[in-house]
Design a protein around this motif. Sequence first.
Motif, short mmCIF file in Angstrom:
data_model
loop_
_atom_site.label_atom_id
_atom_site.label_comp_id
_atom_site.label_asym_id
_atom_site.label_seq_id
_atom_site.Cartn_x
_atom_site.Cartn_y
_atom_site.Cartn_z
N MET A 19 -76.69 27.07 17.37
CA MET A 19 -77.14 28.18 16.57
C MET A 19 -76.41 28.10 15.23
O MET A 19 -75.20 27.92 15.17
CB MET A 19 -76.82 29.49 17.28
N SER A 20 -77.15 28.32 14.16
CA SER A 20 -76.56 28.20 12.84
C SER A 20 -75.73 29.44 12.51
O SER A 20 -75.92 30.51 13.08
CB SER A 20 -77.66 28.01 11.79
N LEU A 21 -74.83 29.27 11.57
CA LEU A 21 -73.96 30.36 11.15
C LEU A 21 -74.78 31.49 10.53
O LEU A 21 -74.50 32.68 10.75
CB LEU A 21 -72.93 29.83 10.14
N ARG A 22 -75.81 31.12 9.80
CA ARG A 22 -76.67 32.13 9.18
C ARG A 22 -77.35 33.00 10.23
O ARG A 22 -77.43 34.22 10.09
CB ARG A 22 -77.72 31.42 8.33
N LEU A 37 -74.75 35.40 11.80
CA LEU A 37 -74.43 36.51 10.90
C LEU A 37 -75.58 37.52 10.83
O LEU A 37 -75.36 38.73 10.75
CB LEU A 37 -74.11 35.98 9.51
N THR A 38 -76.82 37.03 10.90
CA THR A 38 -77.98 37.92 10.90
C THR A 38 -78.00 38.79 12.14
O THR A 38 -78.25 40.00 12.07
CB THR A 38 -79.29 37.10 10.79
N ILE A 97 -75.43 39.60 14.01
CA ILE A 97 -74.29 40.53 13.93
C ILE A 97 -74.61 41.69 12.99
O ILE A 97 -74.35 42.85 13.29
CB ILE A 97 -73.00 39.79 13.50
N ALA A 98 -75.22 41.37 11.84
CA ALA A 98 -75.58 42.42 10.89
C ALA A 98 -76.62 43.37 11.49
O ALA A 98 -76.53 44.60 11.33
CB ALA A 98 -76.12 41.81 9.60
N LEU A 99 -77.62 42.84 12.18
CA LEU A 99 -78.64 43.67 12.82
C LEU A 99 -78.02 44.57 13.89
O LEU A 99 -78.32 45.75 13.99
CB LEU A 99 -79.73 42.79 13.43
N ALA A 100 -77.11 44.01 14.68
CA ALA A 100 -76.44 44.79 15.72
C ALA A 100 -75.59 45.90 15.09
O ALA A 100 -75.57 47.04 15.59
CB ALA A 100 -75.58 43.89 16.60
N ALA A 101 -74.91 45.60 13.99
CA ALA A 101 -74.08 46.60 13.32
C ALA A 101 -74.95 47.73 12.77
O ALA A 101 -74.60 48.92 12.88
CB ALA A 101 -73.28 45.95 12.19
#
Length: 143
Positions: A1-4, A7-8, A10-14
């Motif tokens: 899984m890519s870092l991008r 991060l997406t 994680i941002a959606l979960a936040a």
Amino acid sequence: MSLRRVLTIIALAAIMVMCFEPSPLRMPFLRRALQTPELAGVPDRQWALYPRFLEGVRAHTRPGDTIAIVFPVMGWDAGYSYAYYRASYFLAGREVLPLADPQDHPLPQNLRDARYVAVFGATLPMPASIVWRGEGGTLLRLQ
């Protein structure tokens, strides 16, 4: 899984966690005794008899009648706006006349134009006949 992608996610979960409203989860644990009609709203808690007083005023007046409202707190920001708007709701079909405007200027012409005066939590010495008394107030018919 890519870092991008990580991060997406994680941002959606936040975002989802920050938008979550926990109050529906508390509903089963609320005390139902506190949810009576008189205590449902914060203003009604302070003046619990006022809605019942307005129901009595409604029962003793007819659609089209003009009713001025006298309340213990006559300042618009201090509680008179609550009294006026609540009366407008309960007395639908009747014309509810405020005795002060939002800038707290008195409106004596509304007292002259009213057929009735609904006085809650106060006394009003004036020439009028008592139509009904109860629930913390008096309904007066002006002479």
